[in-house]
Design an enzyme around this catalytic site. Structure first.
Site, PDB file in Angstrom:
ATOM      1  N   GLU A 100       8.906 -49.845  71.616  1.00  0.00           N
ATOM      2  CA  GLU A 100       9.389 -48.671  72.022  1.00  0.00           C
ATOM      3  C   GLU A 100      10.591 -48.274  71.844  1.00  0.00           C
ATOM      4  OE1 GLU A 100       6.825 -45.776  73.678  1.00  0.00           O
ATOM      5  OE2 GLU A 100       7.310 -44.284  72.359  1.00  0.00           O
ATOM      6  N   GLU A 101      11.133 -48.869  72.688  1.00  0.00           N
ATOM      7  CA  GLU A 101      12.507 -48.596  72.969  1.00  0.00           C
ATOM      8  C   GLU A 101      12.883 -49.826  72.758  1.00  0.00           C
ATOM      9  OE1 GLU A 101      12.412 -45.698  75.214  1.00  0.00           O
ATOM     10  OE2 GLU A 101      10.224 -46.147  75.489  1.00  0.00           O
TER      11      GLU A 101
HETATM   12  P1  AHG Z   1       5.240 -41.479  74.133  1.00  0.00           P
HETATM   13  O1  AHG Z   1       5.466 -41.369  75.598  1.00  0.00           O
HETATM   14  O2  AHG Z   1       5.181 -43.883  74.412  1.00  0.00           O
HETATM   15  O3  AHG Z   1       6.304 -41.424  73.339  1.00  0.00           O
HETATM   16  O4  AHG Z   1       4.038 -41.614  73.808  1.00  0.00           O
HETATM   17  C1  AHG Z   1       3.364 -40.057  73.968  1.00  0.00           C
HETATM   18  C2  AHG Z   1       2.122 -40.019  72.826  1.00  0.00           C
HETATM   19  C3  AHG Z   1       0.778 -40.117  74.083  1.00  0.00           C
HETATM   20  O5  AHG Z   1       0.937 -40.702  75.205  1.00  0.00           O
HETATM   21  C4  AHG Z   1       0.108 -39.010  74.043  1.00  0.00           C
HETATM   22  O6  AHG Z   1      -0.436 -38.826  73.746  1.00  0.00           O
HETATM   23  C5  AHG Z   1       1.294 -37.964  73.011  1.00  0.00           C
HETATM   24  O7  AHG Z   1       2.062 -38.999  73.050  1.00  0.00           O
HETATM   25  C6  AHG Z   1       0.810 -36.307  73.559  1.00  0.00           C
HETATM   26  O8  AHG Z   1       1.466 -35.886  72.132  1.00  0.00           O
HETATM   27  P2  AHG Z   1       1.944 -33.752  71.900  1.00  0.00           P
HETATM   28  O9  AHG Z   1       2.546 -33.462  73.242  1.00  0.00           O
HETATM   29  O10 AHG Z   1       2.051 -33.828  71.124  1.00  0.00           O
HETATM   30  O11 AHG Z   1       0.559 -33.490  72.030  1.00  0.00           O
HETATM   31 MN    MN Z   2       3.515 -44.605  73.994  1.00  0.00          MN
HETATM   32 MN    MN Z   3       6.436 -44.947  75.296  1.00  0.00          MN
END
Ligand code: AHG
Ligand code: MN
Ligand code: MN
Length: 338
Positions: A100-101
């Site tokens: 992802e990064e």
């Molecule tokens: P990441 O931190 O890898 O970008 O993923 C975050 C994801 C996931 O963990 C979570 O369920 C979702 O984003 C939450 O999104 P909302 O705040 O839009 O609900």
């Molecule tokens: Mn994630």
């Molecule tokens: Mn992540």
């Protein structure tokens, strides 16, 4: 006097022993996949240590940069990425990594057989507030010949081709949960011994559940079938539980029975979650535990990825709950057609 028979003396099978004992179940069984799992487990321990000390050593907070998916990178996102990619690169069993990064595919050892897709740290927005976060990983075998440069085809494989997948959950205890296609097993980390021990053998998700996990702040922009499903959950008094950390929400629902959904919204027309390093891995785990993962219209693991950072709507969890979401989609598509 305490009776010995009433004291739990077993501490379970250590992860290393378990991997070794089960290596033969895997059809290629050369030990390379086992080594990858060990490298992930070890990196998980290092990241776990860093997460636990984050508030003390200035590791909380923002990097001031965006990743490919357009999210703010946190310092721990970047650090976890370095920990996992470095371990997987050094091991020699991996030919390519998607993270992802990282904007592009990382080409590693062309003489190796395996491709990894990884979300090094999931739930970044929860890092600074002491809420559970996780690491998600998928493992594929390359399709092109070993020794040749890695191709897009090696990397852009559908989820059904995964040979292993799982996650590390950094929660009230740290756990590694994974599958190699013969069921799902969970290991709890004992920090005093520095080892993971088998604590959740052959995990099976209840066929139906009593929890739904959706960000209902976006309800107004959900599609009619998704609204109908959420309304149905409310009508049935099903509990709403949403941490906002996919791994943590998923893990709770796996143990207790439930569904996690991230549908298309006005802000994210393809949903928010990434197919290659979030959805496919958890879809493999859930199917191996008896559950289902679907966009509402299609099985997640049958999507052919066109881009490494592609997003997809997802509903994942107890079989009957996912089938209810699919039924609303089918029903409403039919009504729209008639
Ligand atoms: P990441 O931190 O890898 O970008 O993923 C975050 C994801 C996931 O963990 C979570 O369920 C979702 O984003 C939450 O999104 P909302 O705040 O839009 O609900
Ligand atoms: Mn994630
Ligand atoms: Mn992540």
């Amino acid at each position: 006097m305490i009776e010995n028979s009433r004291i739990a003396l077993t501490i379970g099978t250590a992860l290393d022993r378990f991997i070794k004992n089960h290596q033969e179940e895997f059809k290629y069984a050369t030990g390379e996949l086992s080594q990858i799992l060990r490298d992930i487990a070890l990196s998980g321990k290092v990241v776990n240590r860093e997460i636990n000390r984050a508030g003390l050593i200035n590791l909380s907070g923002n990097m001031g940069s965006l990743n490919m998916a357009g999210d703010n990178q946190q310092k721990l996102d970047v650090l976890a990425n370095i920990r996992f990619t470095r371990a997987l690169t050094k091991g020699g069993e991996v030919c390519a990594i998607v993270s992802e990064e990282e904007d592009d595919i990382i080409e590693v050892n062309k003489d190796a057989n395996y491709v990894i897709a990884i979300d090094p740290l999931d739930g970044s927005s929860n890092i600074d507030v002491n809420v559970s976060i996780g690491t998600i990983f998928s493992v594929y075998r390359r399709v092109s010949e070993v020794g040749t440069p890695v191709t897009e085809e090696d990397v852009l494989q559908p989820g059904i081709n995964q040979v292993a997948a799982g996650y590390v959950l950094y929660g009230s205890s740290t756990m590694l949960v994974y599958t190699t296609g013969s069921g799902v097993n969970g290991f709890t980390y004992d920090p005093t011994l520095g080892e993971y021990f088998l604590s959740h053998q052959n995990m099976v998700i209840p066929e139906d559940g009593k929890i739904y996990s959706v960000n209902e702040g976006s309800y107004n922009s959900f599609s009619p079938p998704v609204k109908a499903f959420v309304d149905d959950c409310r009508d049935k008094n099903i509990s709403g539980r949403y941490i906002g950390s996919l791994v943590a929400d998923f893990h709770r629902n796996l143990l207790k029975g439930g569904i996690y959904g991230y549908p298309a919204t006005a802000k994210s027309p393809n949903g928010k979650l990434r197919l290659m390093y979030e959805c496919n891995a958890l879809a493999f785990v859930i199917e191996q535990a008896g559950g289902k993962a679907s966009t509402g219209e299609q099985r997640i693991m049958e999507i052919n990825p066109a881009d490494i950072h592609q997003k997809t709507p997802i509903f994942i969890g107890s079989k009957k709950m996912v089938e209810r979401v699919e039924a609303f989609h089918k029903e409403m598509a039919k009504v729209a057609q008639d």
